[in-house]
Write an enzyme that holds these catalytic residues in place. Structure first.
Site, PDB file in Angstrom:
ATOM      1  N   SER A   1       0.915  -1.084  -0.123  1.00 12.53           N
ATOM      2  CA  SER A   1      -0.012  -0.136  -0.145  1.00 12.53           C
ATOM      3  C   SER A   1       0.965   1.346  -0.049  1.00 12.53           C
ATOM      4  CB  SER A   1      -0.930   0.055   1.250  1.00 12.53           C
ATOM      5  OG  SER A   1      -1.991   0.829   1.015  1.00 12.53           O
TER       6      SER A   1
ATOM      7  N   GLU B   1      -8.714  -5.549  -4.759  1.00 18.91           N
ATOM      8  CA  GLU B   1      -8.254  -4.472  -3.681  1.00 18.91           C
ATOM      9  C   GLU B   1      -9.394  -3.576  -2.975  1.00 18.91           C
ATOM     10  OE1 GLU B   1      -4.985  -4.014  -2.953  1.00 18.91           O
ATOM     11  OE2 GLU B   1      -3.688  -4.723  -4.146  1.00 18.91           O
TER      12      GLU B   1
END
Length: 574
Positions: free
Chosen positions: A217, A349
Site C-alpha cells: 500500500s 483491492e
C-alpha cells in the site's frame, strides 16, 4: 520504549575493533545465552530468543533507534543519524509508534520520538540477505511492530528481516513547497534506516550488499519512490512493491502548500511559510493530528485523490538533501530504476475501502450518482462539466454497472471499479512505463487472487465476494497476531500458499530471481519477466500459473488506456 543497562567495560583495542566491524559481544558478556548482546557501530543491543514453531527459534532485537529523535528544532527536517549510545540497549520491546490518529475519532496514539527499527534473524554469524519491510497505512498510521508484522515465516528461509517506523501524517510529510519545509520527511526516514542497515547489519549476521526493500500500500509506494530516486546509492539491491506504486491516486501530493497553509491559518499562524514553519515546530505535536486524513474526515471521493500529507516534489533551493526532484512519471520514464523489481496487486483491492464506506457512510453511491465527475481520475486533469468528463463517466458507468443508478445491489460492480481506479490501472501503468524505459534490471509482475483461511482482513471486514482484498496478502507473509481470530488448520491449503509466497519473496531477496531453480513447492514454475510491451506476469491463486505474453484484466485495462489516450489533457499529473 528503550532502556539502557550498565555499560560493559572494553579495552581500548577491543573497542576500536568492535566499532570498526561490529560483532556479537564476547562470551563473558553473554550471561544469558537466550539474551545475546550484539555490538555494532551504533552501539550494543541485547536481544531475546523467540519461537517460530516446533524446533524453530530466532533472535529478536527490537526498538533500536536509527536516528536522533525528530523533535523540537528537528521537526520538519531531515533525519539525523543517531550517535553511538553508551551501555547496552534493551532490545526486548518495541520503541514507540510514530504519532498517529487513534482507532476512534479524536484519539491520538504513539509519540514523536519514534524512529526505531527491529531486527529478526536465526543466525548472528555469517552473512545472509536482508529484507527491510516498509509498512503501509496511507502515510498516516501503523508501525513496524511484530503484532502486525511477525517475522516467523521469513526467518526459517535464511534471511534477516528488518522492520521500521517512519514519521507519519503532517509530521512525516508536511511541505510548504518551498525551502522552509521541503517535505518527504517520512521517506527520508526510510532512507536513513537503510543507511543504518548498511553500516550496522553485518554485526547481526546480515549482508549489507544484499538488501531488498519491500512494502505494501503506502509502503509499496514508498518502496517504489525509493527505487526511482535512490536506487543509485547502493543502499538496497532489489525491491518489491505490493499494492502500491508512486502512480496510485493517493500516493503523491501535487499541491502540498494548500494543506500546510490550512494548518497554519487554522492555528492562527498566518500563511507566510517563512515564519509559520518555525511556529509549527514549537507547538505540541498532538495538535497536528486533527488535521490529518482519517476515514471519518476525508471527503468523497476519499481514496481516489492524494493524501493531504504525502510525498512531493521538493524545491531546488531546499537547504537540506532532497530526494524527489521530479514527478514520479518523469523519473520512471528517465530510466531511473537500476535494481530488480517486483510489482503487483490483489485482484479485489477495492473491497477493503468499499466495506469501510458501507459501514459508516451510506451516502457514497448517491454522491457519485449525483456527480458523475467523481468517477473521472483526477490525474487526467479533465475539468468538471466538459464533454470529456461526461464521456469518461458515461463509459465507466456503462462498462462496470450497465449505466444503472448505483445502489446496494451493485456493490460488487462498484467494488471492481474502485479496485481498478484505486490500484489496478495505476499499477499496470507503472509496469508498462518501466518496461518502455528499457532498463536492463529484471522486472516481475504478479496478481494475487487466493481466497482462503489466511485472508484475515477480508474476514474481519465481512466481505463476501470472491478474491483477495487490499492487505489480504499480508497474512501470507507475516504472522499477524493482532488480526488472527482463530488458529488456521494445519492442513489448510492457505499454509501452502503462504509458504509459496514467502519462498518467492526470499528467493528474490537472495538472488534477484523469484524462481531461480526447479522447486516442487513452487510447482516448478518459472516466473516470466515483463517484456518490452509490459506483458508477462505470475498469477498467485490456488496454484501458481505463469502467464507469459499476457497482462492481467486485459479488457478492463484496455478501457482505461483508451479513455486516457482519448480524453486526458495532461496524463500523469502526479
Amino acid at each position: 520504549m528503550v532502556s539502557l543497562q550498565i555499560e560493559t567495560m572494553w579495552s581500548p583495542v577491543v573497542l576500536v575493533i568492535l566499532l570498526a566491524f561490529g560483532s556479537v559481544a564476547p562470551a563473558a558478556a553473554q550471561s544469558d545465552p537466550t539474551r545475546p548482546i550484539v555490538d555494532s557501530l551504533a552501539g550494543q543491543v541485547q536481544g531475546t530468543t523467540e519461537s517460530c514453531g516446533l524446533f524453530c527459534t530466532y533472535y529478536s532485537f527490537k526498538g533500536i533507534p536509527y536516528a536522533e529523535p525528530p523533535v523540537g528544532s528537528r521537526r520538519f527536517r531531515n533525519p539525523v543519524p543517531r550517535a553511538r549510545w553508551n551501555g547496552v540497549l534493551d532490545g526486548s520491546s518495541h520503541g514507540a509508534e510514530c504519532l498517529q490518529p487513534g482507532l476512534l475519532p479524536g484519539q491520538v496514539r504513539g509519540a514523536e520520538d519514534c524512529l526505531f527499527l527491529n531486527i529478526y534473524t536465526q543466525q548472528l554469524i555469517g552473512q545472509r540477505s536482508v529484507m527491510v519491510w516498509i509498512h503501509g497505512g496511507g502515510y498516516n498510521a501503523n508501525s513496524g511492530n511484530s503484532e502486525d508484522f511477525g517475522p516467523e515465516k521469513f526467518v526459517p528461509e535464511n534471511v534477516l528481516l528488518v522492520t521500521i517506523n517512519y514519521r507519519l501524517g503532517a509530521l512525516g510529510f508536511l511541505s510548504t513547497g518551498d525551502r522552509y519545509a521541503a517535505g518527504n520527511w517520512g521517506l527520508k526516514d526510510c532512507l536513513q534506516a537503510l543507511r543504518w542497515v548498511r553500516d550496522n547489519i553485518g554485526a547481526y549476521g546480515g549482508d549489507p550488499n544484499s538488501v531488498t526493500i519491500f512494502g505494501n500500500s503506502a509502503g509499496g509506494s514508498l518502496v517504489h519512490l525509493l527505487v526511482i530516486t535512490a536506487s543509485d546509492q547502493g543502499l538496497f539491491h532489489r525491491a518489491i512493491a505490493q499494492s502500491g506504486t508512486a502512480l496510485v491516486p493517493f500516493a503523491f501530493q501535487p499541491r502540498p502548500r494548500f494543506y500546510a497553509d490550512r494548518i497554519a491559518v487554522a492555528l492562527g499562524f498566518g500563511s507566510d511559510s517563512s515564519t509559520y514553519v518555525d511556529r509549527l515546530r514549537s507547538i505540541p505535536a498532538e495538535q497536528l493530528i486533527p488535521f490529518q486524513d482519517t476515514v471519518f474526515t476525508m471527503p468523497v471521493p476519499r481514496y481516489l485523490r492524494p493524501q493531504d500529507f504525502g510525498p512531493v516534489v521538493e524545491p531546488a533551493d531546499a537547504p537540506e538533501e532532497t530526494i524527489i526532484r521530479q514527478r514520479p512519471v518523469d523519473l520512471i520514464r528517465s530510466g531511473s530504476r537500476r535494481v530488480p523489481l517486483i510489482v503487483g496487486f490483489n485482484d479485489l483491492e477495492g473491497a477493503f475501502f468499499t466495506a469501510i464506506e458501507n459501514a459508516f457512510d451510506p451516502t457514497v453511491k448517491e454522491q457519485f450518482n449525483a456527480n458523475p465527475h467523481l468517477l473521472v481520475p483526477f490525474f487526467w486533469n479533465v475539468p468538471e462539466g466538459t464533454v470529456a468528463s461526461s464521456q469518461i463517466s458515461t463509459q465507466f458507468r456503462q462498462h462496470y454497472w450497465q449505466s444503472q443508478p448505483l445502489d446496494a445491489s451493485l456493490d460488487y460492480e462498484w467494488t471492481v471499479y474502485m479496485s481498478d481506479h484505486l490500484f489496478l490501472f495505476a499499477i499496470d501503468q507503472t509496469v508498462r512505463l518501466h518496461a518502455e524505459a528499457a532498463v536492463a534490471a529484471p522486472l516481475y509482475y504478479y496478481k494475487f487472487s487466493y481466497d482462503g483461511d489466511l485472508n484475515l482482513y477480508k474476514k474481519i471486514m465481512g466481505v463476501q465476494y470472491p478474491g483477495a482484498i487490499h492487505t489480504d496478502d499480508l497474512p501470507y507473509l507475516f504472522h499477524i497476531a493482532s488480526a488472527l481470530q482463530e488458529p488456521i488448520p494445519a492442513g489448510s491449503h492457505a499454509n501452502t500458499v503462504s509458504s509459496r509466497v514467502v519462498r518467492l519473496w526470499t528467493n528474490f531477496a537472495r538472488t534477484g530471481n523469484p524462481t531461480p531453480s526447479q522447486d516442487a513447492l513452487l510447482q516448478n514454475i518459472q516466473w516470466p519477466l515483463v517484456g518490452a510491451t509490459g506483458t508477462g506476469y505470475l498469477s498467485i491463486g490456488h496454484d501458481l500459473i505463469a502467464m507469459p505474453q499476457q497482462s492481467p484484466n486485459p479488457t478492463r485495462m484496455a478501457l482505461w488506456y483508451n479513455l486516457q489516450q482519448t480524453y486526458a489533457n495532461t496524463p500523469f499529473e502526479i
